[in-house]
Write a protein that holds these residues in place. Structure first.
Motif, PDB file in Angstrom:
ATOM      1  N   PHE A 316       0.752  -1.398  -0.065  1.00  0.00           N
ATOM      2  CA  PHE A 316       0.087  -0.021  -0.048  1.00  0.00           C
ATOM      3  C   PHE A 316       0.916   1.773  -0.294  1.00  0.00           C
ATOM      4  N   CYS A 317       1.649   1.461  -0.999  1.00  0.00           N
ATOM      5  CA  CYS A 317       2.281   2.547  -1.064  1.00  0.00           C
ATOM      6  C   CYS A 317       2.589   3.814  -1.557  1.00  0.00           C
ATOM      7  N   SER A 318       3.695   4.733  -0.672  1.00  0.00           N
ATOM      8  CA  SER A 318       3.691   5.666  -0.990  1.00  0.00           C
ATOM      9  C   SER A 318       4.373   6.920  -2.007  1.00  0.00           C
ATOM     10  N   GLY A 319       4.106   7.635  -2.288  1.00  0.00           N
ATOM     11  CA  GLY A 319       5.003   7.546  -3.857  1.00  0.00           C
ATOM     12  C   GLY A 319       7.050   7.712  -3.644  1.00  0.00           C
ATOM     13  N   HIS A 320       7.099   8.019  -2.190  1.00  0.00           N
ATOM     14  CA  HIS A 320       8.634   7.092  -2.454  1.00  0.00           C
ATOM     15  C   HIS A 320       8.710   6.124  -2.130  1.00  0.00           C
ATOM     16  N   THR A 321       8.072   5.012  -1.223  1.00  0.00           N
ATOM     17  CA  THR A 321       7.664   3.288  -1.373  1.00  0.00           C
ATOM     18  C   THR A 321       7.952   2.894  -2.774  1.00  0.00           C
ATOM     19  N   TYR A 322       6.708   3.278  -3.412  1.00  0.00           N
ATOM     20  CA  TYR A 322       6.547   2.664  -4.600  1.00  0.00           C
ATOM     21  C   TYR A 322       7.943   3.323  -6.049  1.00  0.00           C
ATOM     22  N   PHE A 323       7.055   4.720  -5.993  1.00  0.00           N
ATOM     23  CA  PHE A 323       8.934   5.240  -6.973  1.00  0.00           C
ATOM     24  C   PHE A 323      10.126   5.402  -6.789  1.00  0.00           C
ATOM     25  N   VAL A 324      10.387   5.891  -6.250  1.00  0.00           N
ATOM     26  CA  VAL A 324      11.513   5.570  -5.543  1.00  0.00           C
ATOM     27  C   VAL A 324      12.279   4.593  -4.790  1.00  0.00           C
ATOM     28  N   GLN A 325      12.561   4.052  -4.101  1.00  0.00           N
ATOM     29  CA  GLN A 325      12.578   3.318  -3.287  1.00  0.00           C
ATOM     30  C   GLN A 325      12.246   1.507  -4.352  1.00  0.00           C
ATOM     31  N   GLY A 326      10.510   1.251  -5.057  1.00  0.00           N
ATOM     32  CA  GLY A 326      10.748  -0.040  -5.029  1.00  0.00           C
ATOM     33  C   GLY A 326      10.154  -0.745  -3.824  1.00  0.00           C
ATOM     34  N   MET A 327      10.094  -0.461  -2.925  1.00  0.00           N
ATOM     35  CA  MET A 327      10.188  -1.479  -2.113  1.00  0.00           C
ATOM     36  C   MET A 327       9.320  -3.119  -2.566  1.00  0.00           C
ATOM     37  N   HIS A 328       8.351  -2.353  -3.181  1.00  0.00           N
ATOM     38  CA  HIS A 328       7.902  -4.111  -3.444  1.00  0.00           C
ATOM     39  C   HIS A 328       8.528  -4.692  -4.289  1.00  0.00           C
ATOM     40  N   GLN A 329       9.367  -4.321  -5.382  1.00  0.00           N
ATOM     41  CA  GLN A 329      10.016  -4.808  -5.881  1.00  0.00           C
ATOM     42  C   GLN A 329      11.391  -5.843  -5.125  1.00  0.00           C
ATOM     43  N   GLN A 330      11.975  -4.783  -4.551  1.00  0.00           N
ATOM     44  CA  GLN A 330      12.312  -5.539  -3.593  1.00  0.00           C
ATOM     45  C   GLN A 330      12.571  -6.827  -3.185  1.00  0.00           C
ATOM     46  N   LEU A 331      11.137  -6.808  -2.222  1.00  0.00           N
ATOM     47  CA  LEU A 331      10.564  -7.326  -1.712  1.00  0.00           C
ATOM     48  C   LEU A 331       9.810  -8.780  -2.614  1.00  0.00           C
ATOM     49  N   ARG A 332       9.650  -8.727  -3.789  1.00  0.00           N
ATOM     50  CA  ARG A 332       9.021  -9.863  -4.436  1.00  0.00           C
ATOM     51  C   ARG A 332       7.392  -9.793  -4.587  1.00  0.00           C
ATOM     52  N   LEU A 333       6.891  -8.531  -3.979  1.00  0.00           N
ATOM     53  CA  LEU A 333       5.363  -8.562  -4.018  1.00  0.00           C
ATOM     54  C   LEU A 333       4.883  -7.521  -4.967  1.00  0.00           C
ATOM     55  N   GLU A 334       3.622  -8.166  -4.525  1.00  0.00           N
ATOM     56  CA  GLU A 334       2.744  -6.908  -5.884  1.00  0.00           C
ATOM     57  C   GLU A 334       1.436  -6.556  -5.030  1.00  0.00           C
ATOM     58  N   PRO A 335       2.292  -4.905  -5.641  1.00  0.00           N
ATOM     59  CA  PRO A 335       1.228  -3.573  -4.819  1.00  0.00           C
ATOM     60  C   PRO A 335       0.343  -3.476  -5.479  1.00  0.00           C
ATOM     61  N   TYR A 336      -0.634  -3.134  -3.651  1.00  0.00           N
ATOM     62  CA  TYR A 336      -1.942  -3.242  -4.121  1.00  0.00           C
ATOM     63  C   TYR A 336      -2.811  -1.873  -4.234  1.00  0.00           C
ATOM     64  N   ALA A 337      -1.734  -0.990  -3.936  1.00  0.00           N
ATOM     65  CA  ALA A 337      -2.104   0.658  -4.671  1.00  0.00           C
ATOM     66  C   ALA A 337      -1.045   1.277  -4.506  1.00  0.00           C
ATOM     67  N   VAL A 338      -0.800   2.527  -5.553  1.00  0.00           N
ATOM     68  CA  VAL A 338      -0.036   3.898  -4.420  1.00  0.00           C
ATOM     69  C   VAL A 338      -0.646   4.941  -4.759  1.00  0.00           C
ATOM     70  N   HIS A 339       0.026   5.504  -3.488  1.00  0.00           N
ATOM     71  CA  HIS A 339      -0.515   6.899  -3.277  1.00  0.00           C
ATOM     72  C   HIS A 339       0.707   7.972  -3.683  1.00  0.00           C
ATOM     73  N   THR A 340      -0.035   9.072  -4.233  1.00  0.00           N
ATOM     74  CA  THR A 340       1.382   9.787  -5.047  1.00  0.00           C
ATOM     75  C   THR A 340       1.789  10.822  -3.365  1.00  0.00           C
ATOM     76  N   THR A 341       2.431  10.457  -2.545  1.00  0.00           N
ATOM     77  CA  THR A 341       2.655  11.456  -1.652  1.00  0.00           C
ATOM     78  C   THR A 341       4.382  11.551  -2.110  1.00  0.00           C
ATOM     79  N   PHE A 342       4.571  12.730  -1.256  1.00  0.00           N
ATOM     80  CA  PHE A 342       6.505  12.944  -1.366  1.00  0.00           C
ATOM     81  C   PHE A 342       6.816  13.492  -3.015  1.00  0.00           C
ATOM     82  N   GLN A 343       5.405  13.962  -3.551  1.00  0.00           N
ATOM     83  CA  GLN A 343       6.175  14.037  -4.738  1.00  0.00           C
ATOM     84  C   GLN A 343       6.538  15.830  -5.226  1.00  0.00           C
ATOM     85  N   TYR A 344       7.457  16.316  -5.539  1.00  0.00           N
ATOM     86  CA  TYR A 344       7.840  17.562  -5.837  1.00  0.00           C
ATOM     87  C   TYR A 344       6.651  17.661  -7.231  1.00  0.00           C
TER      88      TYR A 344
END
Length: 379
Positions: A316-344
């Motif tokens: 249930f990603c923030s803008g940072h964990t999805y776009f910047v960190q790619g946390m779901h990819q690192q953990l090999r998980l399938e994301p449910y959502a992306v919320h575009t927080t932390f955006q300039y």
């Protein structure tokens, strides 16, 4: 010998035939009038209430008369039909009942400046087979456009401006208070509520995940940027240091949740300088830290009775964990959502982030610029 009179001998038969013809015309006229009245009878704004002992929750909306709220999403009103009266767009229990599925309603809201975000939000959900949704319109321009597009919409009565208000502005904070008021209006209807901001998209149906935690009064997203779990379980609430983010959260209509919602409303109304998210975080941490027995992923919070869970930021990603960190990819998980927080760059930056990820649905005119090629455009 009596004289023969053919006319007299045939008179009874003629009268009988004539009577049958007249009677037939009368029956046909009555049938025609009844048929015509049923065709021209105006459709009710909400489904008819069935007063039987049948379990209403088991009835499919397809068995009810089609109305502006239970018809399929993306089906616009009939060509040439009139815009319903403003009263038809008021938020009511009947309206929510018409769209809810399995006791759950998914809701977002916004003004006309965010119409493209809202259409993107709806298209992602309907593409996932989720149609138990409603959109709150904060201005009449958005209300009209969503209705004509076939999106189930209700009037929030906000009379908001149609332009982008900008993060942190007084009008932005007013929109936040409107969210709190809306939650308080919806919870008494008795349905589970998945409340979302418009600057997020659903990539996977979240309802089965939320159903895994039936005893939770509230499940909230967060600004956590360091994973506390490596699978798809809830965050370890003991290690969460990021603020709870109210852009995605799921409420059950329990008494502790209703009390929290009311206290939250009273707090943000008392001072228009209070940010709704800060107020929410302060309230849920008033009493905090006792694990729910047998459900260690949940924690007692707020008044010591509300059971809270924190949705994993890896899926249930923030803008940072999805776009910047790619946390779901690192953990090999399938994301449910992306919320575009932390955006300039504000709202425009959020649009382009979603466009880069091919998650945004633009109007065809966006792709008409000379020399631009979009082989994977998503609309």
């Amino acid at each position: 010998m009596p004289s023969c009179c053919p006319a007299e001998s045939t008179k009874p038969a003629f009268i009988g035939i004539f009577g049958a013809i007249v009677g037939g015309f009368a029956v046909s006229a009555v049938f025609f009038l009844l048929s015509f009245s049923s065709i021209t009878a105006p459709a009710l704004p909400f489904p008819v209430v069935v007063t039987t002992t049948t379990n209403l929750s088991a009835l499919s909306t397809t068995a009810q008369p089609e109305t502006m709220y239970n018809r399929p999403i993306w089906r616009p009103p009939a060509r040439g039909s009139r815009m319903p009266s403003p009263r038809a767009f008021r938020l009511t229990r009947d309206m929510v009942r018409a769209r809810a599925r399995d006791g759950v309603i998914v809701v977002t809201f916004g003004n006309y400046a965010f119409m493209d975000f809202i259409l993107t939000w709806v298209r992602h959900l309907t593409g996932l087979g989720v149609d138990n949704l409603l959109v709150g319109a904060m201005d009449t321009k958005l209300l009209r456009q969503l209705y004509l597009t076939g999106v189930p919409v209700f009037d929030m009565g906000s009379r908001m401006v149609t332009e982008d208000v900008g993060w942190g502005s007084p009008t932005f904070h007013k929109m936040g208070r409107e969210k709190v008021l809306l939650i308080n209006e919806l919870l008494p209807f008795g349905y589970e509520l998945l409340m979302c901001d418009t600057d997020m998209v659903w990539l996977k149906n979240p309802l089965p995940y939320l159903a895994r935690y039936p005893s939770a009064d509230l499940l909230t997203s967060s600004d956590q940027v360091i994973p506390t779990v490596t699978d798809d379980s809830l965050e370890n609430w003991r290690e969460v240091t990021g603020a709870y983010n109210i852009g995605i959260f799921h409420w059950r209509p329990t008494e502790p949740a209703k009390r929290l919602a009311k206290d939250w409303k009273d707090l943000v109304i008392s001072d228009d300088k209070i940010w709704d998210q800060n107020a929410f975080n302060d309230l849920v941490h008033k009493v905090f830290g006792q694990p729910v027995q047998g459900e260690d992923e949940l924690v007692y919070s707020y008044d010591g009775k509300l059971k809270l869970g924190v949705l994993p930021a890896s899926i249930f990603c923030s803008g940072h964990t999805y776009f910047v960190q790619g946390m779901h990819q690192q953990l090999r998980l399938e994301p449910y959502a992306v919320h575009t927080t932390f955006q300039y760059a504000g709202t425009e930056g959020k649009r382009h982030r979603l466009r880069e990820a091919m998650h945004f649905f633009d109007q065809p005119s966006y792709y008409d610029s000379p020399g631009l090629i979009f082989p994977n455009k998503c609309c």
